[in-house]
Design a protein around this motif. Structure first.
Motif, PDB file in Angstrom:
ATOM      1  N   ILE A  51       0.857  -1.179   0.000  1.00  0.00           N
ATOM      2  CA  ILE A  51       0.000   0.000   0.000  1.00  0.00           C
ATOM      3  C   ILE A  51       0.898   1.236   0.000  1.00  0.00           C
ATOM      4  N   VAL A  52       0.733   2.070  -1.019  1.00  0.00           N
ATOM      5  CA  VAL A  52       1.500   3.317  -1.128  1.00  0.00           C
ATOM      6  C   VAL A  52       0.581   4.456  -0.721  1.00  0.00           C
ATOM      7  N   SER A  53       0.966   5.193   0.309  1.00  0.00           N
ATOM      8  CA  SER A  53       0.141   6.300   0.785  1.00  0.00           C
ATOM      9  C   SER A  53       0.991   7.547   0.975  1.00  0.00           C
ATOM     10  N   GLY A  54       0.319   8.662   1.169  1.00  0.00           N
ATOM     11  CA  GLY A  54       1.026   9.884   1.522  1.00  0.00           C
ATOM     12  C   GLY A  54       1.452   9.842   2.976  1.00  0.00           C
ATOM     13  N   LYS A  55       2.314  10.777   3.359  1.00  0.00           N
ATOM     14  CA  LYS A  55       2.859  10.723   4.716  1.00  0.00           C
ATOM     15  C   LYS A  55       1.906  11.255   5.783  1.00  0.00           C
ATOM     16  N   GLY A  56       0.866  11.982   5.366  1.00  0.00           N
ATOM     17  CA  GLY A  56      -0.014  12.620   6.347  1.00  0.00           C
ATOM     18  C   GLY A  56      -0.730  11.658   7.272  1.00  0.00           C
ATOM     19  N   HIS A  57      -1.300  10.575   6.696  1.00  0.00           N
ATOM     20  CA  HIS A  57      -2.127   9.665   7.496  1.00  0.00           C
ATOM     21  C   HIS A  57      -1.676   8.215   7.358  1.00  0.00           C
ATOM     22  N   ALA A  58      -0.404   8.008   7.054  1.00  0.00           N
ATOM     23  CA  ALA A  58       0.085   6.653   6.796  1.00  0.00           C
ATOM     24  C   ALA A  58      -0.140   5.730   7.997  1.00  0.00           C
ATOM     25  N   GLY A  59       0.001   6.277   9.209  1.00  0.00           N
ATOM     26  CA  GLY A  59      -0.175   5.463  10.402  1.00  0.00           C
ATOM     27  C   GLY A  59      -1.581   4.926  10.565  1.00  0.00           C
ATOM     28  N   VAL A  73      -3.533 -11.861   4.088  1.00  0.00           N
ATOM     29  CA  VAL A  73      -2.533 -11.354   3.155  1.00  0.00           C
ATOM     30  C   VAL A  73      -1.328 -10.831   3.933  1.00  0.00           C
ATOM     31  N   ARG A  74      -0.286 -10.537   3.186  1.00  0.00           N
ATOM     32  CA  ARG A  74       0.915  -9.952   3.779  1.00  0.00           C
ATOM     33  C   ARG A  74       1.059  -8.544   3.224  1.00  0.00           C
ATOM     34  N   LEU A  75       0.939  -7.543   4.100  1.00  0.00           N
ATOM     35  CA  LEU A  75       0.955  -6.151   3.671  1.00  0.00           C
ATOM     36  C   LEU A  75       2.309  -5.499   3.918  1.00  0.00           C
ATOM     37  N   THR A  76       2.708  -4.690   2.963  1.00  0.00           N
ATOM     38  CA  THR A  76       3.895  -3.851   3.056  1.00  0.00           C
ATOM     39  C   THR A  76       3.447  -2.420   2.793  1.00  0.00           C
ATOM     40  N   TYR A  77       4.143  -1.469   3.408  1.00  0.00           N
ATOM     41  CA  TYR A  77       3.740  -0.067   3.272  1.00  0.00           C
ATOM     42  C   TYR A  77       4.886   0.772   2.720  1.00  0.00           C
ATOM     43  N   GLU A  78       4.526   1.763   1.897  1.00  0.00           N
ATOM     44  CA  GLU A  78       5.501   2.696   1.340  1.00  0.00           C
ATOM     45  C   GLU A  78       4.891   4.092   1.350  1.00  0.00           C
ATOM     46  N   ILE A  79       5.749   5.095   1.507  1.00  0.00           N
ATOM     47  CA  ILE A  79       5.297   6.488   1.584  1.00  0.00           C
ATOM     48  C   ILE A  79       5.677   7.237   0.311  1.00  0.00           C
ATOM     49  N   GLN A  80       4.707   7.898  -0.283  1.00  0.00           N
ATOM     50  CA  GLN A  80       4.962   8.826  -1.383  1.00  0.00           C
ATOM     51  C   GLN A  80       5.107  10.212  -0.758  1.00  0.00           C
ATOM     52  N   GLU A  81       6.328  10.715  -0.749  1.00  0.00           N
ATOM     53  CA  GLU A  81       6.634  11.932   0.004  1.00  0.00           C
ATOM     54  C   GLU A  81       5.858  13.149  -0.493  1.00  0.00           C
ATOM     55  N   GLY A  85       2.295  11.944  -9.146  1.00  0.00           N
ATOM     56  CA  GLY A  85       1.567  11.206 -10.155  1.00  0.00           C
ATOM     57  C   GLY A  85       1.478   9.716  -9.863  1.00  0.00           C
ATOM     58  N   ILE A  86       0.539   9.068 -10.541  1.00  0.00           N
ATOM     59  CA  ILE A  86       0.306   7.636 -10.338  1.00  0.00           C
ATOM     60  C   ILE A  86       1.535   6.814 -10.714  1.00  0.00           C
ATOM     61  N   ALA A  87       2.170   7.166 -11.842  1.00  0.00           N
ATOM     62  CA  ALA A  87       3.339   6.399 -12.281  1.00  0.00           C
ATOM     63  C   ALA A  87       4.486   6.533 -11.288  1.00  0.00           C
ATOM     64  N   GLN A  88       4.664   7.727 -10.749  1.00  0.00           N
ATOM     65  CA  GLN A  88       5.737   7.929  -9.762  1.00  0.00           C
ATOM     66  C   GLN A  88       5.480   7.081  -8.517  1.00  0.00           C
ATOM     67  N   ALA A  89       4.212   7.018  -8.097  1.00  0.00           N
ATOM     68  CA  ALA A  89       3.861   6.207  -6.929  1.00  0.00           C
ATOM     69  C   ALA A  89       4.113   4.731  -7.202  1.00  0.00           C
ATOM     70  N   LEU A  90       3.760   4.253  -8.388  1.00  0.00           N
ATOM     71  CA  LEU A  90       4.024   2.856  -8.728  1.00  0.00           C
ATOM     72  C   LEU A  90       5.520   2.576  -8.728  1.00  0.00           C
ATOM     73  N   GLY A  91       6.318   3.524  -9.178  1.00  0.00           N
ATOM     74  CA  GLY A  91       7.765   3.342  -9.209  1.00  0.00           C
ATOM     75  C   GLY A  91       8.364   3.038  -7.846  1.00  0.00           C
ATOM     76  N   LEU A  92       7.681   3.464  -6.779  1.00  0.00           N
ATOM     77  CA  LEU A  92       8.173   3.206  -5.420  1.00  0.00           C
ATOM     78  C   LEU A  92       8.100   1.723  -5.058  1.00  0.00           C
ATOM     79  N   ALA A  93       7.382   0.944  -5.853  1.00  0.00           N
ATOM     80  CA  ALA A  93       7.198  -0.479  -5.549  1.00  0.00           C
ATOM     81  C   ALA A  93       8.212  -1.368  -6.247  1.00  0.00           C
ATOM     82  N   GLU A  94       9.237  -0.787  -6.855  1.00  0.00           N
ATOM     83  CA  GLU A  94      10.160  -1.598  -7.648  1.00  0.00           C
ATOM     84  C   GLU A  94      10.870  -2.660  -6.804  1.00  0.00           C
ATOM     85  N   ASP A  95      11.406  -2.279  -5.666  1.00  0.00           N
ATOM     86  CA  ASP A  95      12.087  -3.263  -4.822  1.00  0.00           C
ATOM     87  C   ASP A  95      11.112  -4.323  -4.321  1.00  0.00           C
TER      88      ASP A  95
END
Length: 237
Positions: A51-59, A73-81, A85-95
């Motif tokens: 789940i990629v979210s903004g930093k404001g309410h990630a918690g 399921v097994r959830l992992t979290y990432e922050i879009q600083e 854009g949508i493509a930039q957010a998807l790029g955070l999931a590369e690893d």
């Protein structure tokens, strides 16, 4: 196959509901909105989800969903600083993707269809899911010729078809290289339509047309409509 849910954004069109929380945590009928994209991925047989979210309410996502074990399921979290854009957010999931294909879904999109067959049969390239709509100018629109997508145009004034590109996509691992080579659009973001058109140009974009209902829930009207659709479906079942 791994899953990625994009749940960032400010939710400005739902203000003041979004003043104190992320829009993807607002209720759609009887569940928080984020449960629906998670269930779409679960129904498709996908159990590892980021789940990629903004930093404001990630918690808030972590407090609601935890590790994902209650949902199986097994959830992992990432922050879009910042909004990129949508493509930039998807790029955070590369690893997270680790050279695997990914199914990406926008966190405010609600689908009735089960895409498990598309996920199981996917080998390479990309696949998008289209829905016939009466207001195509509001969306990315696919132009199709002889059962092939030949172009995708974002919010065209004169749509070339009535087939809207929904917020559900499957990509092979090359998507991350494509994202790295994108140039920002006029609004300064990396656009998912540019990613999709890259696959179109390579001749490797497939599509399915959805039969069941589809709705986003990013405005007051669509949030209400999505709740009505889910309520009616639950009553039928």
């Amino acid at each position: 196959m791994k899953g990625v849910i994009l749940a960032g954004g400010t939710g400005s069109r739902l203000y003041p509901l979004t003043k104190v929380t992320n829009k993807h945590l607002l209720p759609v009928y009887d569940k928080p909105m984020i449960y629906y994209p998670i269930q779409t991925l679960i129904n498709a047989g996908i159990k590892e989800i980021m789940i990629v979210s903004g930093k404001g309410h990630a918690g808030h996502f972590l407090e609601l969903l935890g590790s994902g074990s209650e949902l199986g399921v097994r959830l992992t979290y990432e922050i879009q600083e910042e909004a990129g854009g949508i493509a930039q957010a998807l790029g955070l999931a590369e690893d997270f993707a680790d050279n695997s294909p990914v199914t990406m879904i926008l966190g405010d999109n609600i689908f009735q269809d089960n895409i498990i067959d598309s996920v199981k049969s996917f080998t390479s390239g990309a696949k998008i899911f289209l829905k016939e709509v009466s207001d195509a100018h509001r969306f990315g629109v696919a132009e199709i010729d002889r059962n092939r997508i030949i172009s995708i145009e974002e919010k065209p004034k004169i749509p070339k078809s009535s087939l809207a590109v929904t917020g559900l996509y499957i990509y092979d691992s090359r998507v991350f290289e494509i994202i790295r080579n994108l140039k920002p659009s006029g609004r300064g973001e990396l656009e998912i339509t540019d990613v999709n058109n890259a696959y179109v140009r390579m001749g490797e974009m497939e599509y399915s047309i959805l039969e069941g209902f589809w709705s986003d829930a990013g405005t007051f009207e669509s949030l209400f409509r999505a709740s009505e659709l889910v309520k009616n479906l639950n009553n039928k079942n």
